[in-house]
Enzyme design. Structure first.
Site, short mmCIF file in Angstrom:
data_model
loop_
_atom_site.label_atom_id
_atom_site.label_comp_id
_atom_site.label_asym_id
_atom_site.label_seq_id
_atom_site.Cartn_x
_atom_site.Cartn_y
_atom_site.Cartn_z
N SER A 86 142.16 74.59 44.05
CA SER A 86 142.36 75.57 45.12
C SER A 86 142.85 76.89 44.53
O SER A 86 142.17 77.48 43.70
CB SER A 86 143.31 74.99 46.17
OG SER A 86 143.23 75.68 47.39
N HIS A 244 139.74 68.44 51.00
CA HIS A 244 140.23 69.43 50.03
C HIS A 244 141.14 68.82 48.98
O HIS A 244 141.22 69.32 47.86
CB HIS A 244 140.97 70.53 50.80
CG HIS A 244 141.34 71.71 49.96
ND1 HIS A 244 140.43 72.42 49.21
CD2 HIS A 244 142.55 72.32 49.75
CE1 HIS A 244 141.05 73.41 48.58
NE2 HIS A 244 142.32 73.37 48.89
#
Length: 265
Positions: A86, A244
């Protein structure tokens, strides 16, 4: 100006730097470190304003990349492979674009080199709105944050940043029993910088692996042109049944794909 990042080194072998995401710390990639440290020397870092690294008023990818390069200089690493998740993936991409000669291989977990629309507004509102002076326990904090963040696992992740203030540090002017370990005001003020794309004039032509969670929307088909223009040797692997947090949801699969890529000739 660079800051001296907090770090943890484990294992032996070729160096691999691990870079965590927003609101995180080096502990977030601990499972990856455990699975790869038999073959690699793992350097897990806390970004500026996160974990146990220093707080500073500047928060953007060029500054974060400079911190990582300064750490490499301090640790005597002429070159290293980088793995970032990320926000950490964007920081890793920035290092590769800024100093390609220092990067052996690059692994980017569930993020693309593009600008994203704001999508942490509610989280930031909940965290900044938490009345630290009134908290008697972490349970109080969890209940207050639940009005903004429904998912218990996400609240647990965020509240890892909540520290109890030692009795001897409390004063009449600052009586709160808890404080944030991260530099929340600067992170909030710098959010647009963190949503932005990494900056680079020329491409990084070395080997790059993008890992995507099959249920995550962070890497999309429309990002392909941006990816290939900056990272022409990039390949993409998708981990089915993950979102994610793919490295935590399927850690063995994630680590196996990383190991396979890092070992390629």
């Amino acid at each position: 100006m660079t800051v001296a990042l907090n770090y943890r080194v484990s294992g032996e072998g070729e160096p691999l730097i691990l870079l965590h995401g927003l609101f995180g710390s080096l502990e977030n990639l601990g499972g990856v470190a455990q699975r790869l440290q038999d073959e690699y020397q793992i350097h897990a870092l806390d970004h500026r304003n996160h974990g146990r690294s220093p707080h500073t008023d500047q928060m953007d990818y060029p500054a974060m990349a400079a911190d990582i390069l300064a750490y490499m200089d301090q640790a005597g690493l002429e070159r290293a492979s980088l793995l970032g998740h990320s926000m950490g993936g964007k920081a890793a991409m920035q290092v590769a674009l800024s100093a390609p000669e220092r990067v052996e291989r690059l692994i980017v977990a569930d993020i693309a080199p593009v600008s994203y629309p704001p999508h942490h507004d509610v989280i930031l509102e909940g965290m900044t709105g938490l009345d630290l002076a009134s908290l008697a326990s972490r349970q109080d904090a969890d209940r207050a944050l639940a009005r903004y963040v429904e998912t218990p696992a996400v609240r647990q992740f965020l509240l890892k940043n909540l520290q109890r203030v030692p009795e001897e540090e409390r004063t009449e002017a600052a009586p709160a029993a808890f404080r944030w370990r991260i530099n929340l005001p600067v992170i909030e003020a710098s959010y647009n910088n963190l949503a932005a794309a990494p900056e680079g004039e020329g491409p990084f032509t070395g080997p790059v692996l993008f890992l995507k969670g099959s249920e995550s929307a962070y890497i999309q088909d429309k990002h392909r042109e941006a990816v290939m223009s900056l990272f022409p040797a990039a390949q993409l692997r998708i981990i089915s049944g993950t979102d994610h947090w793919l490295h935590a949801e399927k850690p063995d699969t994630f680590a196996a794909l990383c190991r396979q890529f890092l070992a390629e000739q």
